[in-house]
Write a protein that holds these residues in place. Structure first.
Motif, mmCIF file in Angstrom:
data_model
loop_
_atom_site.group_PDB
_atom_site.id
_atom_site.type_symbol
_atom_site.label_atom_id
_atom_site.label_comp_id
_atom_site.label_asym_id
_atom_site.label_seq_id
_atom_site.Cartn_x
_atom_site.Cartn_y
_atom_site.Cartn_z
ATOM 1 N N GLN A 25 0.843 -1.208 0.000
ATOM 2 C CA GLN A 25 0.000 0.000 0.000
ATOM 3 C C GLN A 25 0.872 1.250 0.000
ATOM 4 O O GLN A 25 0.598 2.204 -0.734
ATOM 5 C CB GLN A 25 -0.923 0.005 1.230
ATOM 6 C CG GLN A 25 -2.025 -1.014 1.167
ATOM 7 C CD GLN A 25 -2.866 -1.033 2.444
ATOM 8 O OE1 GLN A 25 -2.900 -0.063 3.187
ATOM 9 N NE2 GLN A 25 -3.517 -2.154 2.691
ATOM 10 N N ILE A 26 1.919 1.237 0.820
ATOM 11 C CA ILE A 26 2.858 2.366 0.852
ATOM 12 C C ILE A 26 3.573 2.458 -0.499
ATOM 13 O O ILE A 26 3.760 3.536 -1.052
ATOM 14 C CB ILE A 26 3.863 2.202 2.002
ATOM 15 C CG1 ILE A 26 3.127 2.272 3.340
ATOM 16 C CG2 ILE A 26 4.967 3.258 1.926
ATOM 17 C CD1 ILE A 26 3.956 1.827 4.527
ATOM 18 N N ASP B 20 2.732 5.607 -7.565
ATOM 19 C CA ASP B 20 1.847 6.580 -8.210
ATOM 20 C C ASP B 20 2.499 7.955 -8.314
ATOM 21 O O ASP B 20 2.312 8.664 -9.301
ATOM 22 C CB ASP B 20 0.519 6.684 -7.454
ATOM 23 C CG ASP B 20 -0.360 5.453 -7.612
ATOM 24 O OD1 ASP B 20 -0.082 4.603 -8.484
ATOM 25 O OD2 ASP B 20 -1.341 5.332 -6.839
ATOM 26 N N GLY B 21 3.294 8.328 -7.303
ATOM 27 C CA GLY B 21 3.924 9.640 -7.297
ATOM 28 C C GLY B 21 5.186 9.734 -8.135
ATOM 29 O O GLY B 21 5.554 10.819 -8.579
ATOM 30 N N THR B 22 5.859 8.617 -8.373
ATOM 31 C CA THR B 22 7.151 8.657 -9.051
ATOM 32 C C THR B 22 7.187 7.861 -10.347
ATOM 33 O O THR B 22 7.778 8.295 -11.330
ATOM 34 C CB THR B 22 8.262 8.120 -8.115
ATOM 35 O OG1 THR B 22 8.231 8.852 -6.901
ATOM 36 C CG2 THR B 22 9.627 8.242 -8.750
ATOM 37 N N ASP C 123 11.730 3.248 0.326
ATOM 38 C CA ASP C 123 10.694 3.574 -0.668
ATOM 39 C C ASP C 123 10.713 2.563 -1.808
ATOM 40 O O ASP C 123 9.681 2.063 -2.235
ATOM 41 C CB ASP C 123 10.915 4.976 -1.263
ATOM 42 C CG ASP C 123 10.726 6.104 -0.281
ATOM 43 O OD1 ASP C 123 9.960 5.946 0.690
ATOM 44 O OD2 ASP C 123 11.360 7.158 -0.493
ATOM 45 N N VAL C 124 11.916 2.272 -2.301
ATOM 46 C CA VAL C 124 12.042 1.331 -3.420
ATOM 47 C C VAL C 124 11.614 -0.062 -2.985
ATOM 48 O O VAL C 124 10.953 -0.779 -3.743
ATOM 49 C CB VAL C 124 13.482 1.346 -3.998
ATOM 50 C CG1 VAL C 124 13.616 0.337 -5.127
ATOM 51 C CG2 VAL C 124 13.841 2.748 -4.489
ATOM 52 N N TYR D 19 4.874 -3.653 -3.959
ATOM 53 C CA TYR D 19 3.665 -3.351 -4.732
ATOM 54 C C TYR D 19 3.710 -4.010 -6.103
ATOM 55 O O TYR D 19 2.774 -4.705 -6.512
ATOM 56 C CB TYR D 19 3.500 -1.835 -4.854
ATOM 57 C CG TYR D 19 2.445 -1.407 -5.833
ATOM 58 C CD1 TYR D 19 1.099 -1.698 -5.607
ATOM 59 C CD2 TYR D 19 2.775 -0.706 -6.985
ATOM 60 C CE1 TYR D 19 0.125 -1.312 -6.510
ATOM 61 C CE2 TYR D 19 1.810 -0.314 -7.880
ATOM 62 C CZ TYR D 19 0.482 -0.614 -7.635
ATOM 63 O OH TYR D 19 -0.481 -0.234 -8.536
ATOM 64 N N VAL D 20 4.812 -3.833 -6.826
ATOM 65 C CA VAL D 20 4.937 -4.401 -8.173
ATOM 66 C C VAL D 20 4.848 -5.923 -8.107
ATOM 67 O O VAL D 20 4.138 -6.545 -8.904
ATOM 68 C CB VAL D 20 6.248 -3.943 -8.853
ATOM 69 C CG1 VAL D 20 6.515 -4.732 -10.126
ATOM 70 C CG2 VAL D 20 6.196 -2.450 -9.149
#
Length: 149
Positions: free
Chosen positions: A60-61, A67-69, A131-132, A138-139
């Protein structure tokens, strides 16, 4: 001497090839511009993506960071964008072919185009390793739901 020349030429070619494959991306200069395209709802995705019923906490994070990057080029939900970037929910990016380290390195160093005709991906700034990691979570979850293991 005649035996030395072919060996030396082969060694030089190997060194040149190794340099080409490992050289860092060329940084942008003040005269260069790098723009991130905005997502247009009318843009066509490259692949259809089935969404999971639920995402884990890290995913989710990761979705928010994606979405932002990443989505501006790689499309909503990793579906790719015609003319901008490849889909990440695709068998080319399955873990056995592009492991998690490939994603870390792509963000840090950029990537030369090799599977798709979109051009080189520039390094991405402003993302931490955490973040990565969340983006990868997510991916990978999106890939599993779509039969890519």
């Amino acid at each position: 001497m005649k035996k030395f020349l072919p060996v030396a030429a082969l060694a030089m070619a190997a060194l040149g090839g190794a340099y080409y494959l490992t050289r860092p991306p060329v940084p942008l200069t003040q005269n260069d511009t790098q723009t991130t395209p905005a997502i247009d709802p009318g843009d066509e995705s490259i692949v259809e993506v089935t969404l999971p019923a639920e995402l884990s906490g890290p995913a989710q994070i990761g979705k928010r960071a994606f979405d932002g990057t990443c989505a501006a080029c790689h499309g909503a939900n990793g579906s790719g964008r015609i003319g901008y970037g490849p889909p990440l929910v695709h068998k080319v990016y399955e873990p056995g072919h592009h492991g998690d380290m490939a994603f870390y390195m792509a963000v840090q160093n950029g990537v030369r185009a090799h599977h798709w005709p979109f051009g080189d991906m520039p390094a991405q700034s402003g993302l931490t390793r955490a973040d990565v990691s969340d983006i990868i979570a997510y991916v990978r979850e999106m890939q599993r739901v779509n039969g890519i293991n």
